[in-house]
Design a protein around this motif. Structure first.
Motif, PDB file in Angstrom:
ATOM      1  N   ASP A 138      30.734  16.175 -14.178  1.00 58.65           N
ATOM      2  CA  ASP A 138      29.332  15.936 -14.510  1.00 58.65           C
ATOM      3  C   ASP A 138      29.102  14.433 -14.612  1.00 58.65           C
ATOM      4  OD1 ASP A 138      26.679  16.492 -15.289  1.00 58.65           O
ATOM      5  OD2 ASP A 138      27.221  16.560 -17.409  1.00 58.65           O
ATOM      6  N   LEU A 139      27.905  14.022 -14.320  1.00 59.32           N
ATOM      7  CA  LEU A 139      27.586  12.603 -14.316  1.00 59.32           C
ATOM      8  C   LEU A 139      27.230  12.094 -15.705  1.00 59.32           C
ATOM      9  CD1 LEU A 139      27.204  10.165 -12.477  1.00 59.32           C
ATOM     10  CD2 LEU A 139      24.869  10.907 -12.090  1.00 59.32           C
ATOM     11  N   ASN A 140      26.322  12.777 -16.361  1.00 61.26           N
ATOM     12  CA  ASN A 140      25.787  12.305 -17.643  1.00 61.26           C
ATOM     13  C   ASN A 140      26.479  13.000 -18.809  1.00 61.26           C
ATOM     14  OD1 ASN A 140      23.744  10.593 -16.453  1.00 61.26           O
ATOM     15  ND2 ASN A 140      22.764  12.488 -15.821  1.00 61.26           N
ATOM     16  N   MET A 141      27.468  12.307 -19.375  1.00 61.95           N
ATOM     17  CA  MET A 141      28.194  12.828 -20.535  1.00 61.95           C
ATOM     18  C   MET A 141      28.331  11.704 -21.550  1.00 61.95           C
ATOM     19  SD  MET A 141      31.356  14.972 -18.821  1.00 61.95           S
ATOM     20  CE  MET A 141      31.865  13.653 -17.697  1.00 61.95           C
ATOM     21  N   PRO A 142      28.296  12.055 -22.860  1.00 59.95           N
ATOM     22  CA  PRO A 142      28.564  11.035 -23.868  1.00 59.95           C
ATOM     23  C   PRO A 142      30.055  10.693 -23.896  1.00 59.95           C
ATOM     24  CG  PRO A 142      28.218  13.167 -24.895  1.00 59.95           C
ATOM     25  CD  PRO A 142      27.971  13.344 -23.427  1.00 59.95           C
ATOM     26  N   LYS A 143      30.384   9.637 -24.533  1.00 57.93           N
ATOM     27  CA  LYS A 143      31.755   9.141 -24.728  1.00 57.93           C
ATOM     28  C   LYS A 143      32.320   8.481 -23.476  1.00 57.93           C
ATOM     29  CE  LYS A 143      32.699  12.331 -28.466  1.00 57.93           C
ATOM     30  NZ  LYS A 143      33.615  13.226 -29.096  1.00 57.93           N
ATOM     31  N   LYS A 144      32.217   9.126 -22.323  1.00 63.03           N
ATOM     32  CA  LYS A 144      32.632   8.513 -21.054  1.00 63.03           C
ATOM     33  C   LYS A 144      31.918   9.291 -19.955  1.00 63.03           C
ATOM     34  CE  LYS A 144      36.648   6.780 -20.566  1.00 63.03           C
ATOM     35  NZ  LYS A 144      37.974   6.268 -20.273  1.00 63.03           N
ATOM     36  N   ASN A 145      31.048   8.599 -19.196  1.00 65.17           N
ATOM     37  CA  ASN A 145      30.263   9.311 -18.186  1.00 65.17           C
ATOM     38  C   ASN A 145      31.084   9.563 -16.918  1.00 65.17           C
ATOM     39  OD1 ASN A 145      30.018   7.098 -16.324  1.00 65.17           O
ATOM     40  ND2 ASN A 145      28.290   6.300 -17.484  1.00 65.17           N
ATOM     41  N   GLY A 146      30.500  10.302 -16.003  1.00 64.18           N
ATOM     42  CA  GLY A 146      31.197  10.669 -14.770  1.00 64.18           C
ATOM     43  C   GLY A 146      31.573   9.480 -13.903  1.00 64.18           C
ATOM     44  N   PHE A 147      30.721   8.470 -13.850  1.00 58.98           N
ATOM     45  CA  PHE A 147      31.047   7.271 -13.071  1.00 58.98           C
ATOM     46  C   PHE A 147      32.310   6.608 -13.625  1.00 58.98           C
ATOM     47  CE2 PHE A 147      26.265   6.843 -12.208  1.00 58.98           C
ATOM     48  CZ  PHE A 147      26.362   7.369 -10.929  1.00 58.98           C
ATOM     49  N   ASP A 148      32.361   6.465 -14.960  1.00 60.45           N
ATOM     50  CA  ASP A 148      33.525   5.834 -15.589  1.00 60.45           C
ATOM     51  C   ASP A 148      34.796   6.636 -15.327  1.00 60.45           C
ATOM     52  OD1 ASP A 148      31.857   3.839 -16.595  1.00 60.45           O
ATOM     53  OD2 ASP A 148      31.639   4.809 -18.551  1.00 60.45           O
ATOM     54  N   CYS A 149      34.697   7.954 -15.439  1.00 61.56           N
ATOM     55  CA  CYS A 149      35.855   8.820 -15.182  1.00 61.56           C
ATOM     56  C   CYS A 149      36.318   8.694 -13.735  1.00 61.56           C
ATOM     57  CB  CYS A 149      35.525  10.273 -15.478  1.00 61.56           C
ATOM     58  SG  CYS A 149      35.277  10.648 -17.217  1.00 61.56           S
ATOM     59  N   LEU A 150      35.378   8.756 -12.823  1.00 60.26           N
ATOM     60  CA  LEU A 150      35.715   8.678 -11.406  1.00 60.26           C
ATOM     61  C   LEU A 150      36.410   7.359 -11.088  1.00 60.26           C
ATOM     62  CD1 LEU A 150      35.584   9.799  -8.523  1.00 60.26           C
ATOM     63  CD2 LEU A 150      33.256   8.866  -8.369  1.00 60.26           C
ATOM     64  N   GLU A 151      35.861   6.275 -11.603  1.00 61.83           N
ATOM     65  CA  GLU A 151      36.462   4.964 -11.365  1.00 61.83           C
ATOM     66  C   GLU A 151      37.888   4.913 -11.924  1.00 61.83           C
ATOM     67  OE1 GLU A 151      34.790   0.433 -11.373  1.00 61.83           O
ATOM     68  OE2 GLU A 151      34.019   1.792 -12.904  1.00 61.83           O
ATOM     69  N   GLU A 152      38.068   5.481 -13.110  1.00 58.35           N
ATOM     70  CA  GLU A 152      39.390   5.498 -13.732  1.00 58.35           C
ATOM     71  C   GLU A 152      40.368   6.378 -12.952  1.00 58.35           C
ATOM     72  OE1 GLU A 152      41.306   6.511 -18.102  1.00 58.35           O
ATOM     73  OE2 GLU A 152      39.173   6.020 -17.979  1.00 58.35           O
ATOM     74  N   ILE A 153      39.911   7.545 -12.487  1.00 58.96           N
ATOM     75  CA  ILE A 153      40.766   8.442 -11.696  1.00 58.96           C
ATOM     76  C   ILE A 153      41.260   7.731 -10.446  1.00 58.96           C
ATOM     77  CG2 ILE A 153      40.756  10.516 -10.236  1.00 58.96           C
ATOM     78  CD1 ILE A 153      38.802  11.744 -12.372  1.00 58.96           C
ATOM     79  N   ARG A 154      40.378   7.021  -9.768  1.00 59.84           N
ATOM     80  CA  ARG A 154      40.741   6.354  -8.518  1.00 59.84           C
ATOM     81  C   ARG A 154      41.669   5.160  -8.744  1.00 59.84           C
ATOM     82  NH1 ARG A 154      40.270  10.741  -6.279  1.00 59.84           N
ATOM     83  NH2 ARG A 154      38.305  11.352  -5.336  1.00 59.84           N
ATOM     84  N   LYS A 155      41.802   4.711  -9.998  1.00 59.63           N
ATOM     85  CA  LYS A 155      42.708   3.606 -10.312  1.00 59.63           C
ATOM     86  C   LYS A 155      44.051   4.076 -10.858  1.00 59.63           C
ATOM     87  CE  LYS A 155      39.134   0.161 -11.169  1.00 59.63           C
ATOM     88  NZ  LYS A 155      38.469  -0.676 -12.171  1.00 59.63           N
TER      89      LYS A 155
END
Length: 150
Positions: free
Chosen positions: A65-82
């Protein structure tokens, strides 16, 4: 040699802060394929904690999901790819109510495999999930599978 369908169990993760959406997703997924191993995270931070301590088989697909509190989907995706290792190559489907072209473009630029707008109907969701589960991920290169579903 082709994988035997009966010996191939898919591991699907979903991160979504909306409990109703997770329940809707889980019910649809299990109707499409009751053999799926489904792991849920309520927040992006929880998903990342699971991925950082992963001892189970890698997920085949992460619905994020894109819009989540604590860590949004963009942040998660960026972290996964790193992340180091094979986890960084896992297919990630951004799964959001947002159909904003800027959100779609940003998700794809950050490395999302696909972008899908959450369908509102149960049958539409089941059809979408069936299509995702039938995809041959081995044949999909980085640019061949970008789509959006409304």
């Amino acid at each position: 040699m082709a994988l035997s369908q009966q010996n191939f169990q898919r591991h699907i993760y979903i991160a979504d802060d909306d409990q109703d959406d997770r329940i809707f997703f889980t019910e649809a997924m299990l109707e499409v394929n009751p053999e799926v191993v489904l792991k849920e995270a309520q927040y992006g931070a929880e998903l990342m904690e699971i991925l950082h301590t992963l001892s189970d088989p890698l997920p085949d697909v992460i619905f994020l999901d894109l819009n989540m509190p604590k860590k949004n989907g963009f942040d998660c995706l960026e972290e996964i790819r790193k992340l180091k290792g094979a986890i960084r190559e896992v297919k990630v489907i951004m799964f959001s109510t947002s159909s904003d072209p800027l959100d779609i473009d940003r998700a794809l630029e950050l490395g999302a495999s696909f972008y899908a707008v959450k369908p509102s109907g149960f049958d539409t969701l089941k059809a979408f999930l069936a299509e995702v589960l039938q995809m041959d991920w081995r044949c999909c290169n980085k640019d061949s599978g970008k789509f959006r579903l409304i």
